[in-house]
Design a protein around this motif. Structure first.
Motif, PDB file in Angstrom:
ATOM      1  N   LEU B 630       0.834  -1.191   0.000  1.00 25.79           N
ATOM      2  CA  LEU B 630       0.000   0.000   0.000  1.00 25.79           C
ATOM      3  C   LEU B 630       0.878   1.255   0.000  1.00 25.79           C
ATOM      4  O   LEU B 630       0.682   2.182  -0.802  1.00 25.79           O
ATOM      5  CB  LEU B 630      -0.904  -0.015   1.249  1.00 25.79           C
ATOM      6  CG  LEU B 630      -2.043   0.988   1.213  1.00 25.79           C
ATOM      7  CD1 LEU B 630      -3.090   0.570   0.196  1.00 25.79           C
ATOM      8  CD2 LEU B 630      -2.670   1.127   2.610  1.00 25.79           C
ATOM      9  N   ALA B 631       1.892   1.254   0.891  1.00 29.44           N
ATOM     10  CA  ALA B 631       2.811   2.399   0.978  1.00 29.44           C
ATOM     11  C   ALA B 631       3.536   2.591  -0.350  1.00 29.44           C
ATOM     12  O   ALA B 631       3.719   3.719  -0.816  1.00 29.44           O
ATOM     13  CB  ALA B 631       3.817   2.179   2.107  1.00 29.44           C
ATOM     14  N   LYS B 633       2.408   1.774  -3.262  1.00 31.21           N
ATOM     15  CA  LYS B 633       1.428   2.329  -4.216  1.00 31.21           C
ATOM     16  C   LYS B 633       1.336   3.845  -4.053  1.00 31.21           C
ATOM     17  O   LYS B 633       1.309   4.590  -5.024  1.00 31.21           O
ATOM     18  CB  LYS B 633       0.039   1.710  -3.953  1.00 31.21           C
ATOM     19  CG  LYS B 633      -0.222   0.419  -4.725  1.00 31.21           C
ATOM     20  CD  LYS B 633      -0.857   0.745  -6.086  1.00 31.21           C
ATOM     21  CE  LYS B 633      -0.945  -0.471  -6.988  1.00 31.21           C
ATOM     22  NZ  LYS B 633       0.362  -1.101  -7.295  1.00 31.21           N
ATOM     23  N   VAL B 634       1.311   4.279  -2.754  1.00 32.96           N
ATOM     24  CA  VAL B 634       1.206   5.717  -2.504  1.00 32.96           C
ATOM     25  C   VAL B 634       2.461   6.434  -3.000  1.00 32.96           C
ATOM     26  O   VAL B 634       2.373   7.460  -3.677  1.00 32.96           O
ATOM     27  CB  VAL B 634       0.992   5.990  -0.992  1.00 32.96           C
ATOM     28  CG1 VAL B 634       1.015   7.495  -0.711  1.00 32.96           C
ATOM     29  CG2 VAL B 634      -0.320   5.379  -0.527  1.00 32.96           C
ATOM     30  N   TYR B 637       3.059   7.462  -6.821  1.00 36.37           N
ATOM     31  CA  TYR B 637       2.560   8.672  -7.485  1.00 36.37           C
ATOM     32  C   TYR B 637       3.648   9.716  -7.669  1.00 36.37           C
ATOM     33  O   TYR B 637       3.945  10.113  -8.806  1.00 36.37           O
ATOM     34  CB  TYR B 637       1.348   9.244  -6.733  1.00 36.37           C
ATOM     35  CG  TYR B 637       0.123   8.384  -6.885  1.00 36.37           C
ATOM     36  CD1 TYR B 637      -0.625   8.447  -8.070  1.00 36.37           C
ATOM     37  CD2 TYR B 637      -0.266   7.515  -5.893  1.00 36.37           C
ATOM     38  CE1 TYR B 637      -1.746   7.635  -8.231  1.00 36.37           C
ATOM     39  CE2 TYR B 637      -1.378   6.708  -6.039  1.00 36.37           C
ATOM     40  CZ  TYR B 637      -2.116   6.770  -7.210  1.00 36.37           C
ATOM     41  OH  TYR B 637      -3.206   5.975  -7.374  1.00 36.37           O
TER      42      TYR B 637
END
Lengths: 83, 738
Positions: B630-631, B633-634, B637
């Motif tokens: 998740l981290a 994925k963030v 960006y």
């Protein structure tokens, strides 16, 4: 006679107007900033001490007694020398 | 600053509440001007190691160690240098607080023998404060080299305290000093030094000193005499004021009597300062110097040769044979001093002649190092060979390549992995220890094969530079440039230290005089100064490409200047002033360089390894729970936004932990050929500017407070990516191929 003329030649300027490589004595310190004054005296830059200006660029480098100090023009303007 | 007690062996009560105060080891405290060899003497006395260098302000903290003299144990304490009992900068205050709080067996006032006339004033101040004292004349060899003679027994007789001559770097005189410590009898000397406890400051000020002293009746007990406190109060010293009852906020001190005294003292201070034409600190120092001059005349002889030399110089000037322009009086700071030809002297003996030649030689080198024109190419030579060739190409390139790819990559890691996998059949555990981000395969490998050789090489070069005395010269050389970014030349030292480790450097910003300067220095350290491991890796990654390195360096330097300039414009406060003592150039001692490099590597490794291991574990947990992905994925960006492939996100995620960890991740990607030349430059720029590591963040919190530290980080994070974005956009638009 000689004594007298050399006495007459004694002039007082700020350190930064002093002629390099000449030895003189610090005559007094003059600054309105007590922090600078305190720093100078605690580091041993005191009236009566022998002083030689070694360099004016890139910063002022001078010798008081046995120690060398580097200062900027601002500080050098507060130190008065006679020689 | 009351230090916890260290107990003698065998009778330790180890933090028990019943531990009686004063039961600790007798303390021996080293105190004195900066750069006189206190730390060196500390090492010689205690057998432990604290960093020794050739510039004022190496120690900014208290170091403690133990020594045994004639079957008795002592605690030895090293303090940051201070010029007088009245501190100007923060690290001096650290020492002053210690003097206020501690009651050691004896203080060793260490001074540089050559500078007896200048430094004896502090000795008198310490005697005035009623402190038990041994005077140590260090660097006797350098004084001798200059033909200076000091009558030590006579000085001891005049002062009424033991005086010992030493050469701490060679251990000379240390045995005598130990004997003096073990024989020190405070009662005996207390009687004999009475005469210096009351230096006369003249009929105008004495009434004030005595009046303030008499009002101190109920003051908190401090280690120093009431007269000394009274003198400090009249000089409006902050620490002394804080020690006054009534200055305390606690209700206990709110009683009428004490409060009244406090008011009265403040009134006296004001009156006295109005009465005096010059600031009282100036006045007191001058008065003290008069006494010092009287003493020095009796015990010290500076050779005639030097005086003659000076006279010769003066004579040359008077007859107009000097080579400088005559009659300038303007202070433009632009004139250059043309070096005068050295006057030759026929020394009386061969030894003296060699000594004189040595001094002349180092004088010549000195003149080149600080020459306004020649100094710059010398700096670039030092950077090119010391930093680029040795650290970047050799250590981070050749050595790391050998260790990481061959030793660890081909032999150790496959062996450990196969062994581990055959003994532990659980994939989850295998992943934790020998997986892609495993404790062994990533944390240990990074720490030993990547980080250690680079920081080792850096610290080696750095130690040599430190010990010669080049750093203060660099300060002098760069002062006018640093002024443009709101810093004085003094800040050069923490900035250069920052290339080693920004955490250490953040602490060294204590030596800067104003809060404003310290803040600007902290911001720049957090933003634009890469640490040695990061720098080494980036140099090595970009060294293959002739255009990439200058682009990276250019962007970082611009950034440094831009942010410094903006900060100096935005932040309120006075412009900094520059004053620095210039120690002589010294030949570095191999033993000190090796011990110092080792001690720094040791410290760095112990600091880095646990954090790397923790990072591996966190990543492992994160991957098991899905948080890591998740981290990632963030982070993808901003990573994609600056033109990098999405899988570069973990480099920045690592970077949150430590700068060098992020750099290590970047090295991994580079090694596997995942990034183009352009992407490497963008990643290197962003990562250099990126978050300070956790340790540095904590240090900034300690020195500047949580709020400031958060603001700095909150600014840096988006700013680093913004710069990465701009660099990427510009380079792409310009069609630069790397």
């Amino acid at each position: 006679m000689l004594m007298e003329s050399s006495h007459l030649a004694l002039k007082t300027t700020t350190l930064c107007a002093m002629e390099p490589r000449k030895t003189g004595k610090i005559s007094h310190l003059e600054t309105k900033n007590p922090g600078i004054l305190q720093k100078l005296v605690s580091m041993g830059i005191l009236p009566g001490m022998p002083v030689t200006l070694l360099r004016r660029s890139p910063s002022y480098l001078f010798e008081v007694d046995q120690t060398r100090y580097a200062v900027d023009r601002e500080i050098a303007n507060h130190i008065y020398v006679s020689y | 600053m009351k230090l916890p007690v260290i107990c003698p062996e065998g009778e330790c009560c180890c933090g028990n509440k019943g531990c009686a105060p004063g039961k600790g080891l007798p303390k021996v405290v080293l105190i004195g001007n900066p750069n006189v060899g206190k730390s060196s003497l500390f090492n010689a006395l205690s057998g432990s190691y604290t960093l020794v260098s050739n510039y004022p302000g190496t120690s900014v903290e208290i170091s403690r160690g133990k020594t045994r003299i004639r079957e008795r144990e002592y605690e030895v304490i090293d303090t940051p240098g201070m010029y007088s009992l009245l501190p100007v900068s923060e690290e001096e205050r650290v020492s002053q607080l210690l003097v206020f709080e501690e009651e050691p067996l004896v203080y060793l006032h260490v001074l540089d023998a050559r500078n007896l006339r200048r430094m004896l004033s502090f000795t008198l101040q310490l005697l005035e404060a009623g402190l038990p004292l041994i005077l140590v004349l260090n660097m006797m060899d350098e004084a001798e080299e200059r033909g200076i003679e000091i009558d030590i027994p006579e000085l001891s007789r005049i002062l009424g305290i033991p005086v010992i001559g030493t050469v701490s770097s060679e251990g000379k005189g240390v045995e005598d000093l130990k004997t003096a410590i073990s024989e020190y009898n405070s009662e005996y000397y207390a009687l004999s030094i009475k005469k210096f406890q009351k230096l006369d400051y003249g009929i105008e000020t004495e009434p004030y000193i005595e009046a303030v002293e008499s009002l101190l009746g109920h003051a908190k007990e401090t280690g120093i005499s009431k007269r000394a406190i009274s003198l400090l109060l009249l000089q409006e010293d902050r620490t002394a004021l804080e020690y006054l009852p009534g200055a305390e906020k606690s209700p206990e001190y709110g009683r009428a009597g004490n409060g009244k005294n406090y008011e009265e003292i403040l009134k006296l201070i004001e009156e006295a300062s109005k009465l005096s034409a010059v600031p009282l600190s100036y006045f007191f120092t001058l008065k003290r110097q008069e006494s010092v001059n009287g003493i020095v005349e009796q015990v010290m002889e500076i050779p005639e040769r030097m005086e003659r030399e000076n006279r010769v110089r003066a004579a040359v000037t008077l007859t107009g044979k000097g080579s400088w322009k005559k009659g300038h009086s303007a202070c433009t700071g632009q004139e250059k001093v043309k070096p005068e030809k050295e006057t030759k002297h026929a020394g009386p003996g061969k030894k003296k002649r060699t000594q004189q030649r040595n001094i002349d030689f180092s004088e010549k080198i000195d003149n080149i190092l600080i020459h306004p024109v020649l100094g710059i190419p010398v700096l670039f030579l030092v950077l090119y060979f010391g930093l680029y060739q040795f650290v970047g190409v050799f250590a981070a390139g050749t050595v790391v390549d050998l260790l990481e790819n061959t030793v660890f990559g081909e032999y150790i890691n496959p062996l450990v992995t196969s062994l581990f996998e055959s003994f532990v059949p659980y994939p989850a555990l295998q992943d934790l220890f020998v997986g892609e981000y495993g404790i062994f395969t990533q944390a240990v490998t990074y720490a030993i094969a990547l980080i250690l050789p680079i920081v080792g090489a850096f610290f080696l070069v750095f130690s040599i530079i430190e010990d010669t005395g080049y750093l203060p010269r660099l300060s002098l050389l760069l002062d006018s440039m640093f002024k443009k970014i709101g810093l004085s030349g003094r800040a050069v030292i923490p900035m250069v230290l920052g290339f080693g480790c920004s955490t250490m450097a953040t602490m060294v910003t204590r030596t800067l005089e104003t809060k404003r300067e310290r803040l600007i220095a902290n911001v720049l350290l957090a933003l634009a100064i890469p640490c040695s491991a990061q720098l080494g890796i980036i140099l090595s990654i970009l060294s293959g490409n002739p255009k990439a390195l200058p682009i990276w360096a250019g962007v970082i330097v611009l950034e440094f200047i831009l942010i410094g300039y903006l900060a100096s414009r935005i932040l309120p406060g006075e412009a900094p002033t520059f004053i620095l003592e210039m120690p002589p150039l010294r030949r570095p001692k191999l033993s000190n360089i090796l011990v110092k490099t080792y001690s720094r590597m040791h410290w760095y490794f112990l600091e880095v390894l646990p954090l790397f291991v923790v990072a591996s574990i966190l990543i492992w947990i994160g991957r098991l729970t899905g948080i890591f992905d998740l981290a990632l994925k963030v982070m993808e960006y901003p990573t994609v936004w600056i033109g990098l492939p999405p899988n570069a996100a973990d480099v920045f995620l690592f970077g949150f932990f430590r700068r060098d960890f992020g750099a290590a991740g970047l090295y991994g990607m580079y090694d596997s050929g995942l990034l183009t030349g352009l992407q490497l430059v963008v990643a290197a720029v962003t990562l250099t500017l990126f978050m300070p590591c956790i340790a540095q963040f904590m240090m900034t919190v300690k020195e500047r407070g949580l709020k400031t530290a958060l603001v700095i980080s909150g600014f840096i994070f988006p700013f680093a990516f913004l710069t990465g974005f701009i660099v990427n956009t510009l380079l792409t638009a310009l069609g630069v191929s790397l």
